[in-house]
Design an enzyme around this catalytic site. Structure first.
Site, PDB file in Angstrom:
ATOM      1  CG  HIS A  63       8.516  -3.109  -1.742  1.00 42.92           C
ATOM      2  ND1 HIS A  63       7.481  -2.778  -0.885  1.00 42.92           N
ATOM      3  CD2 HIS A  63       8.371  -4.437  -2.005  1.00 42.92           C
ATOM      4  CE1 HIS A  63       6.760  -3.861  -0.636  1.00 42.92           C
ATOM      5  NE2 HIS A  63       7.276  -4.878  -1.303  1.00 42.92           N
ATOM      6  CG  ASP A  67       2.139  -7.426  -2.770  1.00 42.33           C
ATOM      7  OD1 ASP A  67       3.238  -7.380  -3.340  1.00 42.33           O
ATOM      8  OD2 ASP A  67       2.030  -7.678  -1.552  1.00 42.33           O
ATOM      9  CG  HIS A 266       1.195  -6.934   3.448  1.00 45.79           C
ATOM     10  ND1 HIS A 266       1.942  -8.083   3.575  1.00 45.79           N
ATOM     11  CD2 HIS A 266       1.461  -6.462   2.205  1.00 45.79           C
ATOM     12  CE1 HIS A 266       2.645  -8.298   2.474  1.00 45.79           C
ATOM     13  NE2 HIS A 266       2.361  -7.314   1.621  1.00 45.79           N
TER      14      HIS A 266
END
Length: 304
Positions: A63, A67, A266
């Site tokens: 997406h 980041d 993450h």
């Protein structure tokens, strides 16, 4: 060096830290290289990790939050300056095509790379090759996001002792594999007599999503699951609000789906002790757990 491994280039979430770069993950799969979600600074992390621009065959973006994509300009420019050989295939949500265009042409450069764009419009297979198939599955975040799954076709492993016992040798072995049977002396040897099933390997990549059916579909029977665990369970309300996962939720997915190696990544910058992610996941999942750090090299488990 394993010919199937994950090279971790970055493990932070929204904001990088002193020890964690923005996202970036290179999957080496035999002679294939898939670069997932190159965040800001990925080009430099590739240098630290010994990863060449020529190692990338597929660029896969889940997406268009920064980041997960702000490293695209540097990576693409590096591909051009290094005169990357052959085509590089870029996969990304079609709804973010304008963002990919801005990233690809963020600055003037000598554009020499053959970068073939394949915008994703829905669930399904997006690439095929000797490696098997690459699939995209829709997830649930604040903007459109897709996860990825690499599936190797099932095959068969030849049994040397059985081959020798039945007198199958030399060119006959290859003929047997191609045709399913071969005549040896006065009898026909069937492939099933001298081989056994070898399940193909599965790799899954899940970023920025809340729990949904797509997460479980991607993770099903995966040999390696790379999955975001932005929050710890103590902050489950924040995870729900921002549509992210906790370490406990990621571990539940791994346990329910029969995952062999769970790679957590993450991480929110609010946490300073990575052991807490491992401990939380281990309370739910009793398989292999890796709390990823920048520049880790994590081998895909050997075939079952």
């Amino acid at each position: 060096m394993s010919n199937r491994e994950l090279v971790v280039l970055g493990t932070a979430s929204q904001a990088p830290t002193r020890t964690r770069n923005h996202n970036g993950y290179l999957l080496r799969w035999d002679g294939l290289g898939l670069l997932f979600d190159p965040g800001e600074g990925t080009q430099r992390q590739m240098t630290f990790a010994g990863v060449s621009a020529n190692d990338v065959d597929h660029l896969c973006i889940t997406h268009f939050h920064g980041d997960h994509c702000l490293g695209v300009p540097g990576v693409v420019h590096r591909m051009s300056s290094d005169r990357v050989r052959g085509a590089v295939h870029a996969h990304y949500p079609a709804s973010g095509a304008k963002f990919f265009g801005h990233l690809r042409y963020a600055a003037a450069y000598d554009d020499t790379v053959q970068l073939d764009e394949h915008p994703i419009t829905g669930d399904g297979t997006i690439a095929r090759g000797p490696f098997g198939s690459l699939r995209a599955v829709r997830l649930e975040h604040r903007i459109e996001v897709f996860g990825y799954r690499l599936e190797e076709p099932d095959g068969r492993r030849m049994l040397p002792d059985a081959l020798a016992e039945l007198g199958v040798r030399g060119p006959d072995i290859g003929r047997l594999q191609r045709e399913g049977s071969v005549r040896v002396g006065d009898r026909t040897v069937e492939l099933a007599e001298v081989s056994q099933e070898r399940p193909g390997q599965r790799f899954a990549f899940v970023m920025d999503t809340r729990l949904c059916d797509g997460v479980f579909e991607l993770a099903d029977d995966a040999d390696m699951l790379v999955i975001e665990s932005t929050f710890l369970d103590q902050d489950a309300d924040l995870a729900d609000r921002y549509r992210h996962l906790t370490a406990a939720q990621a571990a539940r997915v791994a346990a329910d789906c029969g995952v062999r190696c769970l790679v957590l990544t993450h991480f929110s910058q609010r946490y300073t002790d990575p052991r807490r992610f491992h401990d939380e996941a281990a309370a739910v999942f009793d398989g292999t757990i890796v709390v990823a750090s920048d520049l880790d090299r994590i081998p895909v488990p050997l075939r079952r």
